[in-house]
Scaffold this motif. Structure first.
Motif, mmCIF file in Angstrom:
data_model
loop_
_atom_site.group_PDB
_atom_site.id
_atom_site.type_symbol
_atom_site.label_atom_id
_atom_site.label_comp_id
_atom_site.label_asym_id
_atom_site.label_seq_id
_atom_site.Cartn_x
_atom_site.Cartn_y
_atom_site.Cartn_z
ATOM 1 N N HIS A 160 7.073 7.984 5.084
ATOM 2 C CA HIS A 160 6.198 7.635 6.195
ATOM 3 C C HIS A 160 5.032 6.766 5.710
ATOM 4 O O HIS A 160 4.459 7.025 4.657
ATOM 5 C CB HIS A 160 5.664 8.929 6.834
ATOM 6 N N HIS B 286 1.999 6.642 6.451
ATOM 7 C CA HIS B 286 0.754 7.355 6.145
ATOM 8 C C HIS B 286 0.808 8.002 4.761
ATOM 9 O O HIS B 286 -0.202 8.090 4.065
ATOM 10 C CB HIS B 286 0.458 8.401 7.217
ATOM 11 N N ASP B 287 1.990 8.474 4.357
ATOM 12 C CA ASP B 287 2.133 9.009 3.000
ATOM 13 C C ASP B 287 1.979 7.877 1.985
ATOM 14 O O ASP B 287 1.324 8.036 0.952
ATOM 15 C CB ASP B 287 3.497 9.686 2.822
ATOM 16 N N SER C 124 -1.722 7.001 1.768
ATOM 17 C CA SER C 124 -2.521 8.042 1.099
ATOM 18 C C SER C 124 -2.300 8.019 -0.412
ATOM 19 O O SER C 124 -3.240 8.202 -1.189
ATOM 20 C CB SER C 124 -2.166 9.429 1.636
ATOM 21 N N ILE C 125 -1.046 7.811 -0.825
ATOM 22 C CA ILE C 125 -0.754 7.805 -2.258
ATOM 23 C C ILE C 125 -1.297 6.515 -2.904
ATOM 24 O O ILE C 125 -1.864 6.553 -3.994
ATOM 25 C CB ILE C 125 0.756 7.999 -2.520
ATOM 26 N N MET D 141 -4.861 6.902 -3.732
ATOM 27 C CA MET D 141 -5.149 7.599 -5.002
ATOM 28 C C MET D 141 -5.187 6.596 -6.150
ATOM 29 O O MET D 141 -5.850 6.820 -7.155
ATOM 30 C CB MET D 141 -4.051 8.625 -5.302
ATOM 31 N N ASP D 142 -4.421 5.511 -5.993
ATOM 32 C CA ASP D 142 -4.401 4.463 -7.016
ATOM 33 C C ASP D 142 -5.418 3.358 -6.707
ATOM 34 O O ASP D 142 -5.381 2.281 -7.310
ATOM 35 C CB ASP D 142 -2.994 3.839 -7.108
ATOM 36 N N GLU E 127 8.278 3.050 14.362
ATOM 37 C CA GLU E 127 7.132 3.787 14.894
ATOM 38 C C GLU E 127 5.837 3.330 14.262
ATOM 39 O O GLU E 127 4.785 3.311 14.873
ATOM 40 C CB GLU E 127 7.312 5.285 14.643
ATOM 41 N N HIS F 140 4.677 4.081 -7.896
ATOM 42 C CA HIS F 140 4.155 5.441 -7.990
ATOM 43 C C HIS F 140 4.559 6.264 -6.756
ATOM 44 O O HIS F 140 5.008 7.409 -6.869
ATOM 45 C CB HIS F 140 2.626 5.368 -8.139
ATOM 46 N N MET G 4 6.971 9.538 -6.866
ATOM 47 C CA MET G 4 6.504 10.857 -6.406
ATOM 48 C C MET G 4 7.520 11.508 -5.485
ATOM 49 O O MET G 4 7.687 12.716 -5.469
ATOM 50 C CB MET G 4 5.154 10.736 -5.694
ATOM 51 N N PHE G 5 8.204 10.697 -4.704
ATOM 52 C CA PHE G 5 9.187 11.246 -3.769
ATOM 53 C C PHE G 5 10.577 11.391 -4.389
ATOM 54 O O PHE G 5 11.379 12.185 -3.946
ATOM 55 C CB PHE G 5 9.274 10.378 -2.504
#
Lengths: 437, 141
Positions: free
Chosen positions: A372, A374-375, A378-379, A382-383, A404, A429, A433-434
């Motif tokens: 998504h 938004h994920d 957000s990640i 962090m970077d 969407e 990254h 992570m996923f």
């Protein structure tokens, strides 16, 4: 995040990317060097930040911030009202900025009377929809807009059409985001009273052929309204050459202050329109039961103006002219080419809109497969990579494209190859992570 | 580079949700949506004699919304409705930074989502499943 992913500049370029740079006439080193960053205090003090959200709001150079401060320190008084020196200076500052905006849009100082200052492009478009649309639209008439409009050039027309019993007609684009002449001619016709379109899409980054749209609109006696919020930061605009009737933009996307919008309109149209907001400063005379409107632009500028912001916009335009659109376009083109090629090398990224980087004006939208937006955002945050994720105030466009939401990286001339490196390594990254390394 | 909210537990719940399936015979179903980001959860509960015997959800959205809903479904299964209500309110209080450490033990794995409070833009995602459960309890039970 492993060490070998942190590579910089030319090392990270693919051969394809390198060739494109050369084709664009830009040296590889030109994007590693960044002569502009030092002009922008926020960027200069946050060297690890990759700011890739200029399409939402740009950063402002120190000269703009200084201008705003100078206004309050040296000429702060209520413009237009006072008969004393300070107020006269404030008035002159507004008038000088107004004339500068006119020249910036390809007009002359004499056309400054048709430059209206408001809060933002949204308000400018509301003035047109409400005051112009509201007075000319009748039941059965049509307003024609593109499917790629930002909500600010969509909802005002929805509203005025609903009130007038008029129909809101959409011109659609294909997967490549290009609006064809065939589609324009299929939708614009004798019932069309207004055609309104984004100059550049805030999601697809494509430039609409405004000149062609305007000529078709005029064939049928309709007026042409342009939302220039996303074009002014990237493209030189000449409203006479485009042959449009209204043009709106926001200062804050063009390296100017927040809270200042600009509307230009053809003089005879503005003169015939009723005011949008009413109150102080916009009248010639008032009696207990009636008022006579001031001429344009004051008629559309009720209440005390943000004179400091208007003065700062003047400084922003001067700064942009100093950099020059030629330099802006050359650098942005190289940045967009590089960024798109690097994104294309990530097999988990799908770019939205045209595949040709030359069609993207500062904006690259994309999605990461199965993750998504938004994920992703957000990640990336962090970077220290700032991108936008969501529907970008263009829900009908996203619905048309069958998505969407999406991620959007938007570039300005103050970005450099390190910003793109950070975006690419940040996306790796996200994927790791996923999905593990 | 940190993992922030995206810790192993959250990623595991997102990738392999135990409670993401269509329930066969729910007593209550409610759809929760975050219109701004498209998170969409259809939460189903089977409540028998005041006990949540089964909780499951379907839908789509970001990892935070989906994992948080899965964690919640695990926590509330076989709990009395009153306790479910208390846990949901406790979770929302935690997100607002209004719960004390001792209370958080009751939330088990869900307590790991506490740091979402530092990401205001993502709070709605984490809350979606819990708010939807509260809506069912307050409107239908």
């Amino acid at each position: 995040m492993t060490e070998q992913r942190i590579l910089h500049g030319a090392d990270m370029l693919t051969e394809r990317g390198r060739a494109e740079w050369d084709a664009a006439g830009v040296q590889v080193s030109a994007l590693v060097d960044n002569p502009y960053k030092k002009d922008f205090p926020l960027l200069a003090t946050k060297p690890s930040l990759a700011f890739l959200d200029s399409a939402a709001t740009a950063q402002r150079p120190a000269v703009v911030l200084d201008a705003q401060r100078n206004f309050y320190e040296s000429m702060n008084a209520n413009a237009l009202r006072g008969l004393y020196k300070l107020s006269v200076e404030a008035t002159e500052a507004i008038n000088a900025s107004r004339a500068h905006v006119a020249r910036f849009l390809g007009l002359t100082d004499a056309d400054a009377r048709d430059i209206i200052f408001c809060r933002n492009a949204s308000e400018a478009l509301n003035i047109v929809a409400s005051s112009y649309g509201g007075s000319v639209l009748a039941a059965g008439d049509e307003v024609c807009i593109t499917i790629m409009e930002h909500h600010s050039n969509l909802i005002p027309w929805q509203q005025v059409c609903e009130r007038a019993g008029a129909k809101l007609v959409y011109m659609y684009v294909g997967e490549d985001g290009v609006l064809t002449e065939e589609e324009m001619r299929a939708k614009i016709g004798p019932k069309t009273k207004v055609v309104s379109a984004a100059h550049v899409s805030n999601v697809l980054g494509v430039e609409n052929d405004i000149k062609l749209l305007a000529s078709i609109a005029h064939e049928f006696g309709a007026v042409m309204v342009v939302d220039g919020a996303q074009s002014v930061p990237h493209l030189q605009v000449n409203v006479r050459d485009l042959d449009v009737d209204f043009f709106a933009f926001s200062a804050h996307k063009a390296f100017g202050p927040l809270g200042i919008g600009v509307l230009w309109g053809r003089h005879e149209l503005l003169e015939a329109m009723p005011p949008f907001l009413t109150g102080g400063e916009m009248i010639d005379s008032v009696t207990e039961q009636a008022a006579v409107w001031a001429p344009t632009p004051e008629k559309f500028e009720a209440g005390t103006q943000d004179a400091a912001g208007i003065f700062a916009l003047d400084a922003a335009l001067t700064y942009m002219e100093g950099v020059g659109y030629e330099a802006i376009q050359m650098r942005e083109s190289a940045l967009v080419h590089t960024c798109m090629h690097r994104l294309a090398d990530l097999d988990f990224v799908r770019i939205i809109g045209p595949a040709d980087p030359a069609l993207h004006h500062g904006v690259i939208s994309f999605n990461v497969c199965g993750i998504h937006p938004h994920d992703v955002s957000s990640i990336l945050d962090m970077d220290n990579v700032a991108i936008r994720a969501g529907h970008h105030c263009a829900q009908p466009l996203l619905a048309h494209l069958g998505i969407e939401s999406c991620c959007r990286a938007s570039l300005a001339f103050y970005n450099d190859s390190a910003d793109i490196d950070k975006l690419i390594s940040g996306l790796q990254h996200v994927w790791s992570m996923f999905h593990g390394d | 580079m940190g993992e922030g909210i995206y810790n192993a537990a959250l990623m595991e719940h997102n990738a392999h949700p135990d409670y993401k399936y269509e329930m066969e015979n729910p007593t209550h179903t409610h759809e929760g949506v975050n219109p701004s980001c498209g998170d969409d959860i259809i939460l189903s509960l089977r409540v028998v004699d005041g006990i949540v015997e089964e909780a499951a959800f379907t839908g789509s959205g970001c990892a935070v919304s989906q994992a948080s809903a899965d964690i919640m479904a695990d926590l509330i299964t076989e709990e009395p409705v009153e306790e479910v209500k208390r846990l949901c309110e406790l979770f929302l209080a935690m997100i607002r930074g209004e719960a004390c450490e001792e209370e958080l033990e009751d939330l088990g794995e869900a307590a790991e989502l506490k740091s979402i409070a530092l990401m205001p833009a993502r709070v709605k995602c984490a809350e979606l499943g819990w708010r939807t459960a509260l809506t069912i309890i307050e409107e239908e039970l």
